[in-house]
Design a protein around this motif. Structure first.
Motif, PDB file in Angstrom:
ATOM      1  N   MET A   1       9.996  -2.638  -7.776  1.00 13.36           N
ATOM      2  CA  MET A   1       9.024  -1.859  -8.540  1.00 13.36           C
ATOM      3  C   MET A   1       7.670  -1.804  -7.850  1.00 13.36           C
ATOM      4  SD  MET A   1      10.518  -0.664 -11.269  1.00 13.36           S
ATOM      5  CE  MET A   1       9.279  -0.378 -12.553  1.00 13.36           C
ATOM      6  N   GLY A   2       7.232  -2.928  -7.302  1.00 13.06           N
ATOM      7  CA  GLY A   2       5.878  -2.999  -6.766  1.00 13.06           C
ATOM      8  C   GLY A   2       5.710  -2.404  -5.388  1.00 13.06           C
ATOM      9  N   LEU A   3       6.775  -2.421  -4.564  1.00 11.09           N
ATOM     10  CA  LEU A   3       6.625  -1.968  -3.186  1.00 11.09           C
ATOM     11  C   LEU A   3       6.932  -0.494  -2.978  1.00 11.09           C
ATOM     12  CD1 LEU A   3       7.886  -4.766  -0.764  1.00 11.09           C
ATOM     13  CD2 LEU A   3       5.565  -4.178  -1.440  1.00 11.09           C
ATOM     14  N   LEU A   4       7.889   0.052  -3.726  1.00  7.15           N
ATOM     15  CA  LEU A   4       8.276   1.430  -3.405  1.00  7.15           C
ATOM     16  C   LEU A   4       8.726   2.246  -4.606  1.00  7.15           C
ATOM     17  CD1 LEU A   4       8.633   3.466  -1.098  1.00  7.15           C
ATOM     18  CD2 LEU A   4      10.997   2.671  -0.874  1.00  7.15           C
ATOM     19  N   TRP A   5       9.752   1.772  -5.336  1.00  2.00           N
ATOM     20  CA  TRP A   5      10.433   2.663  -6.275  1.00  2.00           C
ATOM     21  C   TRP A   5       9.868   2.657  -7.686  1.00  2.00           C
ATOM     22  CZ3 TRP A   5      12.701   6.288  -4.005  1.00  2.00           C
ATOM     23  CH2 TRP A   5      13.453   6.097  -2.841  1.00  2.00           C
ATOM     24  N   GLY A   6       8.933   1.759  -7.999  1.00  2.00           N
ATOM     25  CA  GLY A   6       8.389   1.706  -9.357  1.00  2.00           C
ATOM     26  C   GLY A   6       7.691   2.994  -9.756  1.00  2.00           C
TER      27      GLY A   6
ATOM     28  N   THR B   1      -1.266 -19.812  -5.614  1.00  2.00           N
ATOM     29  CA  THR B   1      -1.332 -19.109  -4.335  1.00  2.00           C
ATOM     30  C   THR B   1      -0.432 -17.878  -4.349  1.00  2.00           C
ATOM     31  OG1 THR B   1      -1.785 -21.168  -3.132  1.00  2.00           O
ATOM     32  CG2 THR B   1      -0.948 -19.315  -1.848  1.00  2.00           C
ATOM     33  N   GLY B   2       0.815 -18.086  -4.754  1.00  2.00           N
ATOM     34  CA  GLY B   2       1.758 -16.978  -4.778  1.00  2.00           C
ATOM     35  C   GLY B   2       1.346 -15.871  -5.718  1.00  2.00           C
ATOM     36  N   ASN B   3       0.722 -16.242  -6.830  1.00  2.00           N
ATOM     37  CA  ASN B   3       0.420 -15.247  -7.853  1.00  2.00           C
ATOM     38  C   ASN B   3      -0.953 -14.623  -7.699  1.00  2.00           C
ATOM     39  OD1 ASN B   3       2.782 -15.289  -9.874  1.00  2.00           O
ATOM     40  ND2 ASN B   3       2.459 -17.410  -9.336  1.00  2.00           N
ATOM     41  N   LEU B   4      -1.964 -15.418  -7.354  1.00  2.00           N
ATOM     42  CA  LEU B   4      -3.274 -14.822  -7.115  1.00  2.00           C
ATOM     43  C   LEU B   4      -3.246 -13.949  -5.868  1.00  2.00           C
ATOM     44  CD1 LEU B   4      -5.646 -17.813  -7.967  1.00  2.00           C
ATOM     45  CD2 LEU B   4      -5.188 -15.768  -9.339  1.00  2.00           C
ATOM     46  N   GLY B   5      -2.375 -14.281  -4.932  1.00  2.00           N
ATOM     47  CA  GLY B   5      -2.225 -13.427  -3.760  1.00  2.00           C
ATOM     48  C   GLY B   5      -1.772 -12.032  -4.117  1.00  2.00           C
ATOM     49  N   GLN B   6      -1.095 -11.890  -5.268  1.00  2.00           N
ATOM     50  CA  GLN B   6      -0.630 -10.572  -5.703  1.00  2.00           C
ATOM     51  C   GLN B   6      -1.769  -9.667  -6.157  1.00  2.00           C
ATOM     52  OE1 GLN B   6       2.543  -9.726  -5.064  1.00  2.00           O
ATOM     53  NE2 GLN B   6       2.502 -11.786  -4.179  1.00  2.00           N
ATOM     54  N   LEU B   7      -2.993 -10.225  -6.234  1.00  2.00           N
ATOM     55  CA  LEU B   7      -4.137  -9.352  -6.502  1.00  2.00           C
ATOM     56  C   LEU B   7      -4.280  -8.309  -5.398  1.00  2.00           C
ATOM     57  CD1 LEU B   7      -6.726 -11.989  -7.766  1.00  2.00           C
ATOM     58  CD2 LEU B   7      -5.490 -10.288  -9.135  1.00  2.00           C
ATOM     59  N   GLY B   8      -3.750  -8.636  -4.215  1.00  2.00           N
ATOM     60  CA  GLY B   8      -3.727  -7.635  -3.156  1.00  2.00           C
ATOM     61  C   GLY B   8      -2.918  -6.420  -3.544  1.00  2.00           C
ATOM     62  N   ALA B   9      -1.818  -6.652  -4.277  1.00  2.00           N
ATOM     63  CA  ALA B   9      -1.015  -5.531  -4.754  1.00  2.00           C
ATOM     64  C   ALA B   9      -1.760  -4.743  -5.826  1.00  2.00           C
ATOM     65  CB  ALA B   9       0.323  -6.041  -5.303  1.00  2.00           C
ATOM     66  N   LEU B  10      -2.592  -5.434  -6.602  1.00  2.00           N
ATOM     67  CA  LEU B  10      -3.404  -4.736  -7.606  1.00  2.00           C
ATOM     68  C   LEU B  10      -4.364  -3.762  -6.927  1.00  2.00           C
ATOM     69  CD1 LEU B  10      -3.887  -4.719 -10.688  1.00  2.00           C
ATOM     70  CD2 LEU B  10      -5.720  -6.372 -10.312  1.00  2.00           C
ATOM     71  N   ALA B  11      -4.941  -4.186  -5.808  1.00  2.00           N
ATOM     72  CA  ALA B  11      -5.831  -3.310  -5.050  1.00  2.00           C
ATOM     73  C   ALA B  11      -5.072  -2.146  -4.420  1.00  2.00           C
ATOM     74  CB  ALA B  11      -6.562  -4.101  -3.969  1.00  2.00           C
ATOM     75  N   ALA B  12      -3.755  -2.326  -4.274  1.00  2.00           N
ATOM     76  CA  ALA B  12      -2.943  -1.255  -3.689  1.00  2.00           C
ATOM     77  C   ALA B  12      -2.396  -0.304  -4.753  1.00  2.00           C
ATOM     78  CB  ALA B  12      -1.775  -1.859  -2.904  1.00  2.00           C
TER      79      ALA B  12
ATOM     80  N   SER C   1       0.802  -1.226   0.000  1.00  2.00           N
ATOM     81  CA  SER C   1       0.000   0.000   0.000  1.00  2.00           C
ATOM     82  C   SER C   1       0.834   1.276   0.000  1.00  2.00           C
ATOM     83  CB  SER C   1      -0.943   0.013   1.214  1.00  2.00           C
ATOM     84  OG  SER C   1      -0.196  -0.018   2.429  1.00  2.00           O
ATOM     85  N   LEU C   2       2.119   1.162   0.277  1.00  2.00           N
ATOM     86  CA  LEU C   2       2.986   2.336   0.246  1.00  2.00           C
ATOM     87  C   LEU C   2       3.537   2.602  -1.154  1.00  2.00           C
ATOM     88  CD1 LEU C   2       4.184   4.489   2.160  1.00  2.00           C
ATOM     89  CD2 LEU C   2       6.118   2.953   2.550  1.00  2.00           C
ATOM     90  N   ALA C   3       3.346   1.642  -2.087  1.00  2.00           N
ATOM     91  CA  ALA C   3       3.973   1.739  -3.404  1.00  2.00           C
ATOM     92  C   ALA C   3       3.552   3.003  -4.152  1.00  2.00           C
ATOM     93  CB  ALA C   3       3.654   0.500  -4.240  1.00  2.00           C
ATOM     94  N   VAL C   4       2.263   3.338  -4.090  1.00  2.00           N
ATOM     95  CA  VAL C   4       1.780   4.515  -4.814  1.00  2.00           C
ATOM     96  C   VAL C   4       1.691   5.733  -3.900  1.00  2.00           C
ATOM     97  CG1 VAL C   4       0.503   3.164  -6.501  1.00  2.00           C
ATOM     98  CG2 VAL C   4      -0.634   3.871  -4.388  1.00  2.00           C
ATOM     99  N   ALA C   5       2.122   5.572  -2.643  1.00  2.00           N
ATOM    100  CA  ALA C   5       2.044   6.677  -1.680  1.00  2.00           C
ATOM    101  C   ALA C   5       3.412   7.221  -1.322  1.00  2.00           C
ATOM    102  CB  ALA C   5       1.317   6.215  -0.417  1.00  2.00           C
ATOM    103  N   GLY C   6       4.443   6.818  -2.081  1.00  2.00           N
ATOM    104  CA  GLY C   6       5.794   7.239  -1.740  1.00  2.00           C
ATOM    105  C   GLY C   6       5.958   8.743  -1.737  1.00  2.00           C
ATOM    106  N   LEU C   7       5.451   9.407  -2.785  1.00  2.00           N
ATOM    107  CA  LEU C   7       5.583  10.864  -2.860  1.00  2.00           C
ATOM    108  C   LEU C   7       4.736  11.544  -1.793  1.00  2.00           C
ATOM    109  CD1 LEU C   7       5.504  11.291  -6.754  1.00  2.00           C
ATOM    110  CD2 LEU C   7       7.503  11.162  -5.243  1.00  2.00           C
ATOM    111  N   ALA C   8       3.543  10.984  -1.523  1.00  2.00           N
ATOM    112  CA  ALA C   8       2.697  11.548  -0.471  1.00  2.00           C
ATOM    113  C   ALA C   8       3.338  11.373   0.904  1.00  2.00           C
ATOM    114  CB  ALA C   8       1.315  10.879  -0.495  1.00  2.00           C
ATOM    115  N   ALA C   9       3.980  10.222   1.124  1.00  2.00           N
ATOM    116  CA  ALA C   9       4.646   9.982   2.407  1.00  2.00           C
ATOM    117  C   ALA C   9       5.826  10.920   2.594  1.00  2.00           C
ATOM    118  CB  ALA C   9       5.107   8.520   2.476  1.00  2.00           C
TER     119      ALA C   9
END
Length: 436
Positions: free
Chosen positions: A238-243, A143-154, A32-40
């Motif tokens: 890319m997905g967590l912070l710097w992307g 499991t590993g890949n469908l779980g990444q739908l959580g990142a899509l929501a983020a 959830s911080l991936a797209v909030a880096g500049l705001a943070a």
């Protein structure tokens, strides 16, 4: 523990879906911080290194907890540990919503990392407990890949929430979803087809150490660790912070385009899962080769982007995202190597050892990018494209180390096993302490 749980397919998939939803929720909080880096950066008035420290600390907590969590799952079962996970990660996200200082925000991300750390190994254990052995590689990949739908929501939804609801309500809303997940978990999820709670035999500290040593003695465990180290950190980066900052600042795409590219990253990761699950199940002898091909593709496409004069064209950035999306699914190969290298009662602790690899490399990658950006743009928050290119090039150090180690342990395990043993679902070898 039976690997053929009988004729309970409906219940089997219900348990898996609930476990998957819990894992996806943890991934959402992690990402959830991936797209909030500049705001943070603006909210807490922090530098690039301080911004990176959120993700670094979260990953450090995650990686350091993997072996203890594996032991906890072997001892107390997935249902109990997942209950603790949902509680801790939701509390951390709620605290992050109200944090108004850098120190408080750091403490909140520690809780997010701790809760996140408890989820994935639990769900992998559920897969081995509920599904026939022949289905485990594919279901584990899913499991590993469908779980990444959580990142899509983020990605896009979180971007919208931050813009329209504000920081506190956006993060608090995500935290409250944990209450729903907790109810589903307690009502529908059991550890095995015959037991709501699976309890392992209590072990002394010496016995725990001996069990971990036995898992580590297996060359397949070490090979799995380095496969997991080498493949996913570019996806993490890319997905967590710097992307988002890289795409907006270095490649000058719009915020909407950057958000769409990060959503594509998640979608492609999900798409690779069934393909790699099928490939690994059909050609287990070539699991490490598959991982090396993924690393080679990652290094090649990053070289094209980083060496491109000026801004990389959008089709090349799309290609980068599509290739980077293979990193996360590729890391799942490490867990399959560990599964066939250890007996059932050590699968969770062995998986914990494996999981340390990718999150350690992800931590190092995120930290290295922040350090290089600060070094090349001291005292500034407007990072230059050149600084970002040098920062992203630090990935090659980690790829080099990982490939060397994968080749090293692949040679060892292939000298001790045969294609027939691996194809039969086991590459376990009896190693004495001296052989470690």
């Amino acid at each position: 523990m039976s690997n053929e749980p009988g004729s309970v397919p409906g219940r089997r998939y219900t348990v898996w879906v609930v476990g998957l939803l819990v894992y996806a929720l943890a991934v959402f909080h992690r990402s959830s911080l991936a797209v909030a880096g500049l705001a943070a950066t603006d909210r807490f008035d922090i530098s690039a290194s301080q911004l990176a420290s959120f993700t670094v600390l979260q990953l450090l907590v995650y990686a350091s907890m993997q072996i203890p969590v594996g032991l906890m799952v072997d001892r107390f079962g997935s249902r109990t540990v997942l209950t603790a996970a949902v509680t801790v990660v939701s509390t951390g996200q709620a605290a992050f919503a109200f944090a108004d200082s850098y120190a408080l925000a750091l403490g909140a991300r520690v809780l997010v990392g701790a809760g996140d750390a408890m989820t994935f190994i639990c769900v992998l254990r559920l897969v081995t407990s509920w599904f026939p052995r022949r289905q485990v590689p594919l279901v584990s990949q899913l499991t590993g890949n469908l779980g990444q739908l959580g990142a899509l929501a983020a990605a896009a939804p979180m971007t919208w929430a931050l813009g329209h609801l504000g920081w506190t309500r956006a993060y608090l809303g995500g935290a409250l979803v944990g209450l729903v997940a907790l109810v589903l978990l307690r009502v529908l999820l059991h550890d095995t087809p015959t037991q709501a709670h699976l309890r392992g035999v209590p072990m002394t500290a010496r016995a725990l150490a001996a069990s971990l040593a036995a898992s580590w003695a297996q060359p397949g465990t070490r090979l799995g660790l380095w496969v997991h180290f080498s493949t996913p950190f570019s996806t993490t980066l890319m997905g967590l912070l710097w992307g988002f900052p890289f795409l907006v600042t270095a490649e000058h795409v719009s915020a909407g385009t950057a958000s769409a590219l990060l959503s594509l990253l998640v979608a492609t990761s999900v798409g690779y899962g069934p393909l790699l699950g099928w490939l690994v199940g059909r050609h287990p002898w070539h699991r490490s080769t598959t991982a090396l091909v993924i690393v080679g593709a990652l290094a090649t496409v990053w070289a094209l982007v980083l060496l491109w004069p000026g801004d990389a064209p959008l089709p090349l950035l799309v290609l980068l995202i599509v290739v980077v999306g293979a990193g996360g699914p590729g890391s799942m190969i490490g867990f399959d190597v560990a599964r066939t290298s250890n007996p059932d009662h050590r699968t969770a602790s062995a998986s914990g050892i494996i999981n340390v690899g990718g999150f350690t490399s992800g931590l190092l990658a995120v930290l290295a990018v922040g350090a290089v950006l600060d070094a090349l743009t001291p005292g500034a928050q407007d990072y230059t494209p050149e600084a970002f290119r040098w920062a992203m090039a630090t990935q090659y150090v980690l790829w080099t180390l990982g490939v060397v180690q994968v080749l090293r342990y692949r040679r060892r395990i292939r000298s001790l096993t045969t294609r027939e043993q691996v194809a039969g679902g086991s590459s376990m070898v009896d190693l004495t302490p001296d052989a470690r």
